[in-house]
Design a protein around this motif. Structure first.
Motif, PDB file in Angstrom:
ATOM      1  N   PHE A  92      58.489  32.933  67.660  1.00 65.19           N
ATOM      2  CA  PHE A  92      59.939  32.310  67.360  1.00 65.19           C
ATOM      3  C   PHE A  92      60.575  33.329  66.771  1.00 65.19           C
ATOM      4  O   PHE A  92      60.303  33.472  65.776  1.00 65.19           O
ATOM      5  CB  PHE A  92      60.274  30.790  67.054  1.00 65.19           C
ATOM      6  N   ARG A  93      61.816  33.776  67.445  1.00 65.39           N
ATOM      7  CA  ARG A  93      62.456  34.966  66.649  1.00 65.39           C
ATOM      8  C   ARG A  93      63.968  34.488  66.546  1.00 65.39           C
ATOM      9  O   ARG A  93      64.514  33.613  67.450  1.00 65.39           O
ATOM     10  CB  ARG A  93      62.378  36.137  67.644  1.00 65.39           C
ATOM     11  N   PHE A 135      56.712  32.891  63.471  1.00 68.05           N
ATOM     12  CA  PHE A 135      58.145  33.192  63.184  1.00 68.05           C
ATOM     13  C   PHE A 135      58.401  34.552  62.778  1.00 68.05           C
ATOM     14  O   PHE A 135      57.533  34.908  62.057  1.00 68.05           O
ATOM     15  CB  PHE A 135      58.512  31.976  62.171  1.00 68.05           C
ATOM     16  N   THR A 136      59.587  34.951  63.142  1.00 64.00           N
ATOM     17  CA  THR A 136      59.955  36.089  62.651  1.00 64.00           C
ATOM     18  C   THR A 136      60.341  35.816  61.230  1.00 64.00           C
ATOM     19  O   THR A 136      60.524  34.649  60.691  1.00 64.00           O
ATOM     20  CB  THR A 136      61.237  36.711  63.408  1.00 64.00           C
ATOM     21  N   PRO A 137      60.535  36.718  60.242  1.00 62.26           N
ATOM     22  CA  PRO A 137      60.720  36.449  58.767  1.00 62.26           C
ATOM     23  C   PRO A 137      62.153  35.832  58.552  1.00 62.26           C
ATOM     24  O   PRO A 137      63.023  36.829  58.071  1.00 62.26           O
ATOM     25  CB  PRO A 137      60.303  37.567  58.012  1.00 62.26           C
ATOM     26  N   ASP A 176      58.785  37.022  53.043  1.00 60.46           N
ATOM     27  CA  ASP A 176      58.214  37.095  51.686  1.00 60.46           C
ATOM     28  C   ASP A 176      58.689  36.270  50.458  1.00 60.46           C
ATOM     29  O   ASP A 176      58.384  36.455  49.408  1.00 60.46           O
ATOM     30  CB  ASP A 176      58.550  38.757  51.450  1.00 60.46           C
ATOM     31  N   TYR A 177      59.393  35.226  50.918  1.00 57.83           N
ATOM     32  CA  TYR A 177      59.715  34.311  49.809  1.00 57.83           C
ATOM     33  C   TYR A 177      59.598  32.984  49.891  1.00 57.83           C
ATOM     34  O   TYR A 177      59.874  32.241  49.282  1.00 57.83           O
ATOM     35  CB  TYR A 177      60.870  34.560  49.168  1.00 57.83           C
ATOM     36  N   GLY A 178      58.727  32.617  50.773  1.00 61.06           N
ATOM     37  CA  GLY A 178      57.940  31.387  51.180  1.00 61.06           C
ATOM     38  C   GLY A 178      58.979  30.343  51.801  1.00 61.06           C
ATOM     39  O   GLY A 178      58.785  29.059  51.468  1.00 61.06           O
ATOM     40  N   PHE A 179      59.743  30.772  52.581  1.00 58.55           N
ATOM     41  CA  PHE A 179      60.571  29.960  53.331  1.00 58.55           C
ATOM     42  C   PHE A 179      59.918  28.469  54.145  1.00 58.55           C
ATOM     43  O   PHE A 179      60.181  27.538  54.220  1.00 58.55           O
ATOM     44  CB  PHE A 179      61.577  30.695  54.290  1.00 58.55           C
ATOM     45  N   PHE A 180      58.712  29.142  54.628  1.00 55.38           N
ATOM     46  CA  PHE A 180      57.725  28.127  55.620  1.00 55.38           C
ATOM     47  C   PHE A 180      56.550  27.445  54.542  1.00 55.38           C
ATOM     48  O   PHE A 180      55.823  26.785  55.107  1.00 55.38           O
ATOM     49  CB  PHE A 180      57.313  29.056  56.504  1.00 55.38           C
TER      50      PHE A 180
END
Length: 191
Positions: A92-93, A135-137, A176-180
């Motif tokens: 998913f992008r 997921f894309t970041p 890199d900051y934990g959205f998921f």
């Protein structure tokens, strides 16, 4: 194929260059199709079944409309054929920096269920490629972005019987900051 404001669309046994829910669709099914690009925003259930997708992503959630899908994605017995020259593979992008008012609430898909997915990433030759990501970041934490708008992450991702030709593991995201951090990822090796 454009699907602006359409409801309960089914495409079966089709060869399409692109499925594009440009201004939103309510419920869509792609079955037994060969497609080069799936773009979507909208609502309800989006089913992709027995398809072959030629891209480095299964689905692109359109960033110009907030990468919003309110509902669920179900993907069954589908092949993702990644073209040569691709550096990443993301199921998913999309992007939503939470700094823009789209005039409606944006959300990621609430649940994603994927079973029997075959990822052919044999054409990816970038030495930094560590394997496909769900997921894309997004949304990335950018230096000068004010994150003022709510954009909830997917609650649950279930992968069953996903195979990757390179043998590399499927990861959640390079974010890199934990959205998921609140997203539950369950991987079952068998169907």
């Amino acid at each position: 194929m454009g699907s602006n404001y359409c409801k309960n669309i089914t495409y079966e046994n089709c060869v399409l260059s692109r499925f594009d829910a440009h201004q939103g669709v309510i419920g869509a099914t792609l079955r037994n199709c060969t497609i080069h690009d799936v773009n979507a925003i909208g609502f309800g259930t989006f089913l992709i079944e027995n398809c072959e997708i030629h891209n480095s992503s299964l689905v692109r959630l359109r960033g110009d409309y907030g990468s919003s899908w309110e509902g669920e994605f179900i993907i069954r017995n589908t092949t993702l054929k990644v073209p040569s020259g691709s550096k990443t593979v993301e199921l998913f992008r999309g992007y939503n920096f939470r700094d823009h008012d789209f005039g409606y609430d944006c959300t990621m898909p609430e649940k994603i269920s994927i079973s029997g997915l075959r990822i052919d990433d044999s054409a990816v030759t970038d030495p930094s490629y560590s394997g496909p990501k769900v997921f894309t970041p997004f949304p990335r934490k950018e230096k000068n972005v004010i994150e003022g708008y709510h954009y909830p992450a997917t609650r649950e991702v279930v992968l069953r019987g996903v195979s990757v030709s390179s043998g590399k593991p499927v990861g959640m995201s390079d974010n890199d900051y934990g959205f998921f951090n609140g997203t539950k990822l369950t991987i079952h090796p068998e169907l």
